[in-house]
Design an enzyme around this catalytic site. Structure first.
Site, PDB file in Angstrom:
ATOM      1  N   ARG A 172     -15.217  32.779  20.964  1.00  0.00           N
ATOM      2  CA  ARG A 172     -15.796  34.056  20.528  1.00  0.00           C
ATOM      3  C   ARG A 172     -14.838  35.227  20.733  1.00  0.00           C
ATOM      4  NH1 ARG A 172     -22.184  33.760  22.265  1.00  0.00           N
ATOM      5  NH2 ARG A 172     -22.505  31.586  21.728  1.00  0.00           N
TER       6      ARG A 172
ATOM      7  N   LYS B 147     -18.201  39.484  24.425  1.00  0.00           N
ATOM      8  CA  LYS B 147     -16.851  39.554  23.884  1.00  0.00           C
ATOM      9  C   LYS B 147     -16.816  40.235  22.524  1.00  0.00           C
ATOM     10  CE  LYS B 147     -15.556  37.080  27.419  1.00  0.00           C
ATOM     11  NZ  LYS B 147     -14.854  37.699  28.552  1.00  0.00           N
ATOM     12  N   CYS B 148     -15.591  40.652  22.135  1.00  0.00           N
ATOM     13  CA  CYS B 148     -15.365  41.184  20.788  1.00  0.00           C
ATOM     14  C   CYS B 148     -15.451  40.037  19.772  1.00  0.00           C
ATOM     15  CB  CYS B 148     -13.977  41.813  20.681  1.00  0.00           C
ATOM     16  SG  CYS B 148     -13.718  43.277  21.702  1.00  0.00           S
ATOM     17  N   PRO B 149     -16.005  40.265  18.575  1.00  0.00           N
ATOM     18  CA  PRO B 149     -16.563  41.524  18.093  1.00  0.00           C
ATOM     19  C   PRO B 149     -18.069  41.646  18.316  1.00  0.00           C
ATOM     20  CG  PRO B 149     -16.439  40.008  16.261  1.00  0.00           C
ATOM     21  CD  PRO B 149     -15.917  39.260  17.471  1.00  0.00           C
TER      22      PRO B 149
END
Length: 797
Positions: free
Chosen positions: A244, A735-737
């Site tokens: 992720r 986490k991004c995004p």
């Protein structure tokens, strides 16, 4: 292009056919270039900074090829690219400026000579590297190339390696560290135990913007267990790698997270599960002296000082008596297609017709007799590749930099070209400085391996006198052995045009103040960072742009320095890419589904339809901040959140149960039904995504706007609390995004002028989320760091 008459393995023919079909779709406008990206990466094809051209990377295990294969690579360069063959630090060849329409025929040409590009890029196992002298090195414990070849063959096209969390790099070494094991995901160095061949195994190394030194997994793994061990390690990575968050997805972060003891236990657990797996035997060929053709020597050349220097610096005695390795220095790792053909002829006329690309971006010809030195040198001189000095100060390393790479900030090739010319112009016969290594990368990602150089440079940008100028972070003290590494320490950030002066000063200071036979890195360890910072501090400045405009322009560049054409890396872009990639994946599977159905391959048609449906579901679930590795879980959530809310047609209800039916039982009617459903779902998901993009919103729920009550003005809706915010959201650990997704979804439930407080982790989340919401038009009211995390307050536009 006709593959029917070619004697190629079936899987290779299929890959080329599939790629040609995808190119046809691209040319018909059925798939966009951005959507095409993931498919081409698996085939070793990167986009370039320039429009409408690609970079093609071959996959050459441990860099070893034949003269015939080098001729093939030369022809590819002449027919399809800029005519330049670029040797990489992973012993591969890259071609730039290749038109996508030429790629299928180019892949066929390479395949006819046993060369593939498969999995040279993307989230796969990259080219397996090894010491270029393996099999001929006087110091090696044994020849590691049979093991490197076996690992490469076994993992190529292996189902486990097709969708890893991130790229995965493996190396093998036989002696004192030429394999660079400590900076690899798996680094193996030859050992023997009671006469049994095996390897010391390190795991979790890597460079990039967050370099890690590999940790010891095992002191000794028998050679016969190497394939099983590599697969066990990859299974741990596949299960625990962070899919992720791209920025934390490498295996080194798994080792960081769990510690080497737990990773060792996890690998052992997977190793035991593979007990019944049948692995191909690793063939250890009988050692023989290859055939060397007859040739005529051109007499004594010892009176030529250039030849004497070349012989002293570019030839290395093999462990096989009477033979030498000849090293050919390639500036910037480049050679033309004509130079490649000439080198191919040298290898076949005067040696065994074998060549090796090195991790130092050079070429080595093994099996050269001393009486061939004269003819080899003469032939190299005719093409200008006779310069003395490889793997020393004169022989520097660089990544492609911003010349072609989307992520490049500076023209690192231009810098290294300048530094090499400076050293060549000042060169003497002295070997005092030969041990110094210089490496440069055009960005922090360390493709030029600047972290392990005596003097390393990492490209960056900084304003001087109010003008953006190319800069380099100068690092010193880096080095590597078979057991470990010391990463260079950042000393000072300098304008690019002042770097050559900085190198000159640093080397002169070393020559002046070193003690006895002290090496440069030992000198740096003794005098410390401050010594060099003080020495170079005045070089941080530039004259005003009116007085010296060239000082603000990068090497190899003619226009003002800018980052405008650099690739984006923020949350919104990552989110869009993630959705588009998954929809593109769905459309490719749909294309294969249609092809299988037309061939009456009904089971395969159903399997491809299922892949289409799962990829479509995963695409829209991104808008919910969700990503699952289990397909049944994915479809279950898709039904409850997307189908049941009316975003796609209710005819897709029950898709989870249909997915779990056995494809092998499918007849024509079943296959046609699944084909129709997958086609309809792709169309509906694409329309939902297009609407979301045009609305610049993540809201795809039917009627979701109506869920938010209208307020007359100001901070209507939820009253502001004592801290002046209307809502709070805790995204620590997200986490991004997906942290951006959740922030944006929350904002879409709020009214204009309302305030949202968001908690974010340090690093990428705290950098990207604030920028992304501001790009969406919202106002960032505050951003403070507290207790190791970040708190931002956003006012909705």
């Amino acid at each position: 292009m006709n593959l029917e008459t070619l004697n190629l393995p079936p899987e290779v023919k299929q890959e080329i056919e599939d790629f040609a079909a995808e190119v046809e779709r691209l040319e018909r406008g059925e798939v966009g270039e951005e959507e095409f990206k993931r498919f081409r990466l698996q085939q070793g094809i990167y986009g370039q900074r320039q429009d409408n051209v690609q970079m093609i990377r071959t996959k050459l295990p441990f860099g070893r090829i034949t003269s015939d294969q080098l001729n093939c690579l030369a022809n590819f360069g002449a027919n399809y690219s800029s005519g330049i063959l670029h040797v990489t630090t992973r012993q591969d060849i890259q071609f730039h400026y290749v038109k996508i329409a030429n790629v299928p025929q180019g892949l066929q040409d390479l395949a006819e000579h046993g060369i593939t590009t498969r999995e040279a890029c993307g989230n796969t196992v990259r080219n397996v590297t090894a010491c270029h002298k393996s099999g001929t090195c006087k110091d090696e414990k044994f020849d590691v190339t049979p093991y490197a070849r076996a690992v490469s063959r076994y993992l190529l096209r292996h189902p486990l390696t097709q969708n890893l969390a991130r790229k995965f790099k493996i190396s093998l070494g036989g002696c004192k560290g030429c394999g660079l094991g400590p900076i690899h995901d798996i680094g193996m160095n030859a050992e023997t135990n009671d006469g049994v061949r095996g390897f010391k195994v390190l795991v979790g190394g890597g460079l990039g913007s967050s370099p890690h030194i590999a940790k010891l997994l095992s002191e000794f793994v028998p050679g016969d267990d190497i394939l099983r061990t590599c697969e066990a390690i990859l299974r741990v990575f596949d299960q625990h790698g962070d899919k992720r968050n791209r920025n934390k997805a490498r295996f080194k972060f798994v080792v960081d997270k769990y510690g080497i003891e737990k990773v060792r236990a996890l690998v052992q657990e997977e190793f035991e599960k593979l007990e019944d797996t049948q692995y191909p035997a690793i063939e250890i060929p009988e050692e023989t002296i290859p055939h060397i053709p007859e040739f005529s020597s051109n007499g004594d050349m010892e009176s030529d000082p250039d030849f004497v220097q070349w012989k002293a610096r570019n030839t290395y005695e093999q462990r096989q008596a009477g033979f030498y390795n000849v090293h050919i220095k390639l500036q910037l790792g480049d050679l033309t297609h004509d130079e490649a053909r000439a080198i191919s002829k040298i290898a076949s006329d005067y040696a065994a017709g074998i060549l090796v690309f090195t991790v130092f971006q050079n070429i080595m010809i093994p099996w050269v007799k001393p009486e061939a030195f004269g003819p080899v040198y003469t032939a190299l001189k005719k093409i200008g590749l006779h310069k003395a000095g490889t793997e020393e100060l004169k022989d520097m390393t660089s990544c492609p930099g911003s010349e072609t790479c989307n992520l490049g900030i500076t023209q690192s090739r231009g810098l290294i070209n300048q530094l090499t010319e400076d050293v060549e112009n000042e060169a003497t016969d002295s070997t005092e400085l030969d041990h110094i290594t210089i490496k440069a990368s055009g960005c922090p990602n360390s493709c030029g391996q600047h972290h392990i150089a005596s003097i390393g440079f990492s490209g960056s940008a900084k304003k001087v006198n109010g003008i953006l100028a190319p800069h380099y972070e100068m690092m010193m003290g880096g080095r590597i052995t078979e057991d470990g590494a010391v990463f260079g320490i950042p000393v000072i950030k300098l304008p690019a045009k002042n770097v050559a002066n900085a190198v000159r000063r640093s080397v002169d200071a070393y020559k002046k103040d070193k003690q006895n036979n002290e090496l440069f890195v030992e000198f740096f360890d003794r005098v410390g960072k401050g010594y060099f910072t003080d020495l170079l501090i005045d070089l941080k400045e530039l004259p005003n742009i009116e007085a010296s405009p060239q000082s603000y322009i990068d090497f190899h560049a003619t226009k003002a320095f800018s980052l405008d054409d650099r690739g984006q890396g923020e949350c919104a872009g990552a989110l869009t890419d993630m959705i588009s990639d998954r929809l593109s994946e769905a459309e490719r599977s749909l294309f294969q589904c249609n092809r299988a159905f037309e061939k009456n391959e009904f089971a395969e048609a159903v399997r491809q339809a299922n892949r289409t449906i799962v990829s479509s579901a995963r695409a829209l679930l991104v808008t919910e901040g969700m990503d699952f590795t289990d397909n049944v879980e994915t479809l279950t959530k898709f039904e409850s959140l997307i189908v049941e809310t009316g975003i796609v047609s209710e005819k897709h209800a029950g898709v989870t149960l249909r997915y779990q039916e056995d494809p092998e039982q499918a007849d024509s009617a079943k296959a046609k039904a699944m084909l129709d459903e997958s086609q309809a779902l792709v169309d509906e998901c694409r329309k939902a995504n297009d609407k979301m993009q045009s609305d610049k919103s993540l809201r795809i729920r039917v009627g979701s706007k109506g869920n938010v009550p209208e307020e007359p003005s100001g901070n209507g809706g939820t009253p502001a609390g004592e801290e002046g915010v209307n809502a709070k959201i805790d995204l620590l650990g997200v986490k991004c995004p997906f942290n951006y997704v959740k922030t944006k979804l929350k904002l879409e439930t709020m009214q204009s002028g309302q305030r949202l407080e968001v908690l974010l982790d340090d690093g990428e989340p705290s950098e990207n989320v604030p920028r992304s919401v501001q790009n969406d038009g919202h106002k960032l009211l505050s951003h403070v760091e507290e207790n190791g995390h970040h708190k931002i307050v956003i006012e909705k536009a």
